[in-house]
Design a protein around this motif. Structure first.
Motif, short mmCIF file in Angstrom:
data_model
loop_
_atom_site.label_atom_id
_atom_site.label_comp_id
_atom_site.label_asym_id
_atom_site.label_seq_id
_atom_site.Cartn_x
_atom_site.Cartn_y
_atom_site.Cartn_z
N TYR A 168 0.86 -1.18 0.00
CA TYR A 168 0.00 0.00 0.00
C TYR A 168 0.90 1.24 0.00
O TYR A 168 1.91 1.27 0.71
CB TYR A 168 -0.88 0.04 1.25
CG TYR A 168 -1.98 -0.99 1.29
CD1 TYR A 168 -3.14 -0.85 0.52
CD2 TYR A 168 -1.88 -2.09 2.15
CE1 TYR A 168 -4.15 -1.79 0.58
CE2 TYR A 168 -2.90 -3.03 2.21
CZ TYR A 168 -4.04 -2.87 1.43
OH TYR A 168 -5.05 -3.79 1.48
N ARG A 169 0.50 2.27 -0.76
CA ARG A 169 1.26 3.52 -0.79
C ARG A 169 0.34 4.69 -0.47
O ARG A 169 -0.79 4.76 -0.97
CB ARG A 169 1.89 3.72 -2.17
CG ARG A 169 3.00 2.70 -2.46
CD ARG A 169 3.55 2.82 -3.86
NE ARG A 169 4.59 1.80 -4.09
CZ ARG A 169 4.87 1.28 -5.26
NH1 ARG A 169 4.18 1.66 -6.35
NH2 ARG A 169 5.81 0.37 -5.39
N GLU B 28 5.17 3.75 2.16
CA GLU B 28 4.83 2.46 1.59
C GLU B 28 4.81 1.40 2.70
O GLU B 28 5.73 1.30 3.50
CB GLU B 28 5.84 2.02 0.52
CG GLU B 28 5.51 0.65 -0.08
CD GLU B 28 6.45 0.24 -1.20
OE1 GLU B 28 6.34 0.83 -2.30
OE2 GLU B 28 7.29 -0.66 -0.98
N ASP C 47 -5.20 9.50 0.77
CA ASP C 47 -5.43 8.68 -0.42
C ASP C 47 -4.48 7.49 -0.39
O ASP C 47 -3.30 7.63 -0.04
CB ASP C 47 -5.17 9.49 -1.69
CG ASP C 47 -6.21 10.60 -1.90
OD1 ASP C 47 -7.38 10.38 -1.54
OD2 ASP C 47 -5.82 11.67 -2.40
N ASP D 285 -3.06 3.96 -2.50
CA ASP D 285 -2.96 3.14 -3.70
C ASP D 285 -2.54 1.73 -3.30
O ASP D 285 -1.58 1.55 -2.55
CB ASP D 285 -1.93 3.71 -4.67
CG ASP D 285 -2.36 5.01 -5.29
OD1 ASP D 285 -3.58 5.16 -5.57
OD2 ASP D 285 -1.50 5.91 -5.46
N VAL E 59 -0.98 -1.81 -4.44
CA VAL E 59 -0.12 -2.39 -5.48
C VAL E 59 -0.36 -3.89 -5.50
O VAL E 59 -0.05 -4.59 -4.53
CB VAL E 59 1.36 -2.08 -5.20
CG1 VAL E 59 2.23 -2.68 -6.32
CG2 VAL E 59 1.58 -0.58 -5.07
#
Length: 244
Positions: free
Chosen positions: A141-142, A147, A239, A241, A243
């Motif tokens: 997760y970033r 990270e 937010d 992201d 991966v």
């Protein structure tokens, strides 16, 4: 019958016939199937034949080492384990929890409390499976330059510094990152973090979140990633992201 309790099969290993029958009767009245054994000799053979969802284990079985039974149970599976102990056996309770048991009750105990503990452990076990299934599909997760490497269970700051997380802190952060900008209740976070049971109460999450917040300020900046939603729980506001 509660949908969450459908088809639940509990194994109780207890040498006292009155306690054994009380467990069978009370759980049976609450739609839980119970298999009861007077000792641990047939326990593992039974578990090869039957699907058991939870084990209730008396630590003081005559002629048997309850700790070894806990150790073998935990080495073979993640099945939830509730220990039954006497009032003067604090050291045994602590050792049992350290070996991997999930909870304990001190004799004499209320069957109603036993049922509540069973329900809580099964909810948490199901929550753990859900989180594990999610994490198995995610590599990292970033968020905001940070990270979380899921495979290595490693958190890295934007400057490249590694932040060491405990298992509870990792599980909490992973739960937040899997559901960003969503309010998660304390009960949801308890289910997903699998805290040791001497700490299982709502306010334990407040302590764990406080520790995680401090870890997220490891670069000297107060990020305020985790917001407190008064009366509701917590929300991760950055937010995120994923991966794959």
């Amino acid at each position: 019958m509660s949908p969450a309790m459908e088809s639940v099969h509990v194994l109780t290993v207890e040498d006292d016939p009155s306690i054994r029958q009380m467990i069978v009767d009370y759980l049976g009245d609450n739609d839980i199937r119970v298999t009861a054994l007077p000792d641990g000799r047939g326990m593992f053979e039974l578990m090869q034949r039957e699907t058991i969802d939870l084990v209730i284990l008396d630590l003081k079985l005559p002629g048997e080492d309850g700790m070894q039974l806990v150790l073998k149970l935990r080495s073979d599976s993640d099945i939830p384990i509730i220990l039954l102990t006497g009032r003067k056996e604090e050291a045994d309770r602590v050792m049992g929890l350290e070996l991997g048991a999930d909870d304990y009750l001190t004799k004499p105990f209320s069957p109603r409390e036993l049922l509540a503990r069973i329900r809580a452990l099964l909810r948490r076990a199901r929550g753990q499976k859900t989180v594990a299934d999610t994490l198995s599909r995610i590599r990292a997760y970033r968020f905001a330059g940070w990270e979380l490497n899921v495979r290595l269970r490693r958190l890295v700051t934007p400057s490249g510094t590694i932040v060491v997380l405990t298992n509870n802190e990792f599980n909490l952060l992973a739960a937040f990152l899997a559901s960003p900008k969503t309010v998660l209740s304390r009960e949801q976070l308890l289910d997903q973090s699998r805290l040791h049971n001497d700490e299982v109460y709502d306010r334990a999450i407040d302590v764990q979140v406080g520790r995680l917040r401090r870890k997220l300020d490891a670069d000297g900046v107060e990020h305020h990633f985790i917001h407190t939603e008064r009366g509701a729980g917590y929300m991760f506001v950055a937010d995120v992201d994923a991966v794959h």
